[in-house]
Design a protein around this motif. Sequence first.
Motif, PDB file in Angstrom:
ATOM      1  N   GLN A 201      66.078 108.812  43.974  1.00  0.00           N
ATOM      2  CA  GLN A 201      66.355 110.305  43.382  1.00  0.00           C
ATOM      3  C   GLN A 201      67.195 110.330  42.882  1.00  0.00           C
ATOM      4  OE1 GLN A 201      67.681 111.770  47.836  1.00  0.00           O
ATOM      5  NE2 GLN A 201      65.438 111.669  48.920  1.00  0.00           N
ATOM      6  N   ASP A 202      68.149 109.589  42.532  1.00  0.00           N
ATOM      7  CA  ASP A 202      68.621 109.153  41.518  1.00  0.00           C
ATOM      8  C   ASP A 202      68.142 109.501  40.074  1.00  0.00           C
ATOM      9  OD1 ASP A 202      70.910 108.185  43.517  1.00  0.00           O
ATOM     10  OD2 ASP A 202      69.734 106.257  43.303  1.00  0.00           O
ATOM     11  N   ILE A 203      67.467 109.706  39.905  1.00  0.00           N
ATOM     12  CA  ILE A 203      67.057 109.332  38.556  1.00  0.00           C
ATOM     13  C   ILE A 203      65.802 110.591  38.596  1.00  0.00           C
ATOM     14  CG2 ILE A 203      67.886 107.787  36.959  1.00  0.00           C
ATOM     15  CD1 ILE A 203      64.570 106.257  36.849  1.00  0.00           C
ATOM     16  N   LEU A 204      65.161 110.973  36.769  1.00  0.00           N
ATOM     17  CA  LEU A 204      63.646 112.342  36.929  1.00  0.00           C
ATOM     18  C   LEU A 204      62.823 110.715  36.975  1.00  0.00           C
ATOM     19  CD1 LEU A 204      62.297 114.689  36.488  1.00  0.00           C
ATOM     20  CD2 LEU A 204      62.705 114.382  34.768  1.00  0.00           C
ATOM     21  N   HIS A 205      61.550 111.041  37.177  1.00  0.00           N
ATOM     22  CA  HIS A 205      60.309 110.337  37.245  1.00  0.00           C
ATOM     23  C   HIS A 205      60.045 110.074  35.996  1.00  0.00           C
ATOM     24  CE1 HIS A 205      60.330 109.849  42.007  1.00  0.00           C
ATOM     25  NE2 HIS A 205      61.031 109.488  41.475  1.00  0.00           N
ATOM     26  N   GLY A 206      60.390 109.395  34.975  1.00  0.00           N
ATOM     27  CA  GLY A 206      60.064 110.491  33.250  1.00  0.00           C
ATOM     28  C   GLY A 206      58.177 109.970  33.220  1.00  0.00           C
ATOM     29  N   ILE A 207      57.781 110.965  32.724  1.00  0.00           N
ATOM     30  CA  ILE A 207      56.520 110.369  32.131  1.00  0.00           C
ATOM     31  C   ILE A 207      55.837 109.784  31.268  1.00  0.00           C
ATOM     32  CG2 ILE A 207      53.984 111.890  31.506  1.00  0.00           C
ATOM     33  CD1 ILE A 207      54.732 112.135  34.397  1.00  0.00           C
ATOM     34  N   THR A 208      56.843 109.547  29.945  1.00  0.00           N
ATOM     35  CA  THR A 208      57.175 108.987  28.835  1.00  0.00           C
ATOM     36  C   THR A 208      57.217 107.806  29.839  1.00  0.00           C
ATOM     37  OG1 THR A 208      57.294 110.760  27.850  1.00  0.00           O
ATOM     38  CG2 THR A 208      57.593 108.289  26.516  1.00  0.00           C
ATOM     39  N   ARG A 209      58.581 106.967  30.558  1.00  0.00           N
ATOM     40  CA  ARG A 209      58.827 106.233  31.218  1.00  0.00           C
ATOM     41  C   ARG A 209      57.852 105.612  31.683  1.00  0.00           C
ATOM     42  NH1 ARG A 209      59.442 104.274  36.034  1.00  0.00           N
ATOM     43  NH2 ARG A 209      61.285 102.671  36.314  1.00  0.00           N
ATOM     44  N   ALA A 210      56.822 105.943  32.700  1.00  0.00           N
ATOM     45  CA  ALA A 210      56.003 105.882  32.864  1.00  0.00           C
ATOM     46  C   ALA A 210      55.254 104.973  32.434  1.00  0.00           C
ATOM     47  CB  ALA A 210      55.354 106.430  34.172  1.00  0.00           C
TER      48      ALA A 210
END
Length: 285
Positions: A201-210
């Motif tokens: 919950q501390d960060i956005l679940h990035g699409i590019t990250r994944a």
Amino acid sequence: MSRIVYVNGGFLPEASASLSIFDRGVLFADAVYEVTAVIDGGLVDFDAHQRRLRRSLAELGIDFDPEEAGLLDIHRELIHRNDLREGLVYLQISRGVADRSFLQPTNAQPSVILFTQAQSLLDTPAAESGLSIITQPDKRWHRRDIKTTQLLYPSMMKTLADERGAHDVWMVEGGHVTEGSSSNAHIITADGSLVTRPISQDILHGITRAAVLDYTRETGAGVVERAFTVAEAQGAREAFITSATAFVTPVTAIDGVPIGDGHPGPATRRIRAHYIDHSRSRLQY
């Protein structure tokens, strides 16, 4: 020429677009959003963005079905009407219109707006020269995993970075980097491992990250999902950010300390090139 935008079922010139002053997105930031990149006239990672959108809607309890609403067709029509070749499509869904009350209404009709924004994504100065980053305390709310429109603090920090002659900010909590103003943060250590903060919950679940983590694992390079400190980042071999519109962009200085030799590193350049090639092979038109 005026852009054509989409508001609650209709395509219209941007000058004619309006939203009620009683919209929950206006009054309470009671809304979620997604930004999908467009290159070569096609949508990048659209399905992944829609999965995250559904998750955000569910977390806020906004009753809206993206597939039933035909969001893909709306995106396609906006790209066509605005002759967009490179840039982004912004989508925002609020809980809808209701008299102002802290109690969330149960019968409001969600408001839906979309617009395009033409901008260079592939050939950018930042991709060639890297970003200068400053660090600041992370004072956002603690459901950063939901992609809501509560972006005042990140906007304040991005502006502060600009005032201090930097490009962006990495926010810090408990001595560890969380993420950038609108991006996920990554470093590459001396042994070549990619280190980035784990999903929570501390960060956005990035699409590019994944996508970047999947690629890195496929190459056999190490991927470590853990928090890292500012000092560790400053001593890293390379650093970079990921986001829907920045793709993979190198970071070359943090709080005035050069990262590596102060220039974009080979691993970051390789990851960026692969991400762009991979995205082009999977564009949705």
